[in-house]
Scaffold this active site. Sequence first.
Site, short mmCIF file in Angstrom:
data_model
loop_
_atom_site.label_atom_id
_atom_site.label_comp_id
_atom_site.label_asym_id
_atom_site.label_seq_id
_atom_site.Cartn_x
_atom_site.Cartn_y
_atom_site.Cartn_z
N HIS A 8 0.82 -1.21 0.00
CA HIS A 8 0.00 0.00 0.00
C HIS A 8 0.86 1.26 0.00
O HIS A 8 0.34 2.37 0.00
CB HIS A 8 -0.92 -0.03 1.23
CG HIS A 8 -2.08 0.92 1.16
ND1 HIS A 8 -2.22 1.99 2.02
CD2 HIS A 8 -3.14 0.96 0.32
CE1 HIS A 8 -3.33 2.64 1.73
NE2 HIS A 8 -3.90 2.05 0.69
N LYS A 24 3.24 4.32 -1.27
CA LYS A 24 3.35 5.15 -2.47
C LYS A 24 4.66 5.93 -2.36
O LYS A 24 4.72 6.96 -1.68
CB LYS A 24 2.18 6.12 -2.62
CG LYS A 24 0.85 5.44 -2.96
CD LYS A 24 0.08 5.07 -1.73
CE LYS A 24 -1.31 4.54 -2.10
NZ LYS A 24 -2.03 4.06 -0.90
N ASP A 75 17.06 9.05 -8.77
CA ASP A 75 18.52 9.25 -8.71
C ASP A 75 19.06 9.26 -7.29
O ASP A 75 20.16 9.78 -7.04
CB ASP A 75 18.92 10.54 -9.44
CG ASP A 75 18.69 10.46 -10.94
OD1 ASP A 75 18.67 9.34 -11.47
OD2 ASP A 75 18.52 11.52 -11.57
N HIS A 99 -9.22 10.97 0.86
CA HIS A 99 -8.31 9.84 0.73
C HIS A 99 -7.00 10.10 1.47
O HIS A 99 -6.08 9.28 1.43
CB HIS A 99 -8.03 9.56 -0.76
CG HIS A 99 -7.42 8.23 -1.03
ND1 HIS A 99 -6.09 8.07 -1.38
CD2 HIS A 99 -7.95 6.98 -1.01
CE1 HIS A 99 -5.83 6.78 -1.56
NE2 HIS A 99 -6.94 6.09 -1.34
N LYS A 109 -4.04 10.86 4.38
CA LYS A 109 -3.54 10.22 5.59
C LYS A 109 -2.50 11.15 6.20
O LYS A 109 -1.28 10.92 6.10
CB LYS A 109 -2.89 8.86 5.28
CG LYS A 109 -3.78 7.89 4.45
CD LYS A 109 -3.49 7.97 3.00
CE LYS A 109 -4.12 6.87 2.18
NZ LYS A 109 -5.53 6.67 2.28
N ASP A 162 0.59 20.00 17.78
CA ASP A 162 1.17 21.26 18.25
C ASP A 162 1.70 22.07 17.07
O ASP A 162 1.06 22.12 16.03
CB ASP A 162 2.23 20.99 19.31
CG ASP A 162 1.63 20.36 20.58
OD1 ASP A 162 0.42 20.54 20.80
OD2 ASP A 162 2.37 19.70 21.32
#
Length: 402
Positions: free
Chosen positions: A113, A115, A120, A285, A287, A292
């Site tokens: 899952h 991404k 380089d 979608h 996350k 603080d």
Amino acid sequence: MTSPWRDGNQVSLLINGEDYFPRVFDCVRAAREEVLIETFIIFEDKVGHELQQVLIEAAQRGVRVELAVDGYGTADLGREFVAAMTRVGVNVHVFDPSPRLLGMRTNLFRRLHRKIVVIDGERAFVGGINFSADHLADYGPMAKQDYAVEVTGPVVADLHRSSLGLLRPALDEPSQVRPPARPTGRVRVLLAERDNDRHTTDIEQQYLQAIRAATSRLVVANAYFFPGYRLLRELRNAARRGVKVSLILQGLPDMPWARGFSRLLYNYLLRDGVTIHEYCQRPLHGKVALVDGEWSTVGSSNLDPLSLALNLEANLIIRDADFNQRLHNHLVQLATEHCTRISLERIIRGYWWRAPLIFLCFHFIRRFPAIAGWFPAHAPSLESLHPETDADAGPRYDEGKT
């Protein structure tokens, strides 16, 4: 044990596909030696085709391109779509591919899952955005709201090492890229991973530490919110000690069952002062979270049982006041202009019939880490795809290394 904190990085927040895709594609076009990509989903739409084209162009000019996709999330790519890349040297790997049973995908658990894009060994992208057009506003009302970051500096070496670790079983030869250690900015960053080996709780532990240390504000924007009991308890405890705790959750879900599960937890949080907003402009979608005035996280991990106990995930933990403030300003605007605030009075209507479900949910999530051990344990295996050029039969994929 998680990766160490790295000083001297530069981090930029990317909001939705409009920010993310142009930056990734431009950087792939400028790649000189190597492109590493891990993603859950690639669709054969305008975004998928542009990704395909920039990877083909990179491979044709001699850049090493390694592309890893999930066998569940990216199960429907056409043979010709993949063959167009592999013919010119793009190495395509599928994480835990499994045959369908009665037309249904069977590899439901322990998904790739993450991404991650590393170019380089000098620049990387981490977040929750897949390579699909549903992350663009012109997709329509079901376009997703999501986030990623672009990062340079010493933490890129950790991302490079992590991606190579995942890809290693399928690589023909080791990477020749040596990421530079020189600082590019002033931001402190840590890579937190979740896998089914040495990093089973790293991301959850980073959340728990940050929430326990919170003194003034805590904002979580998460698509699939059904966390473990420890996270729920710490959110409630933070609100009890005077921290302004705000959750931004799905109000227009792409998967209605996800909001149903989340709402079973609302009463527990609202009664102790947690503020809950449901984002209603488009499916959420994202996350992301902040605590603080300095701590933030952006990545692929939802706060649900799949992400916290089964999937392979990657988040960056960022300590920087400017980044934290930019993310906070954006989330406040989101909550103010495009969300519905959920009241305790609204949630307790019909509480009598939901009470047994809530009771069962709490006991389920308290014990889910143990329950997760009952599911088949998939090793992080990859199948590399290789086309056979047969003019009569057309492209066919031989089973590669695992």
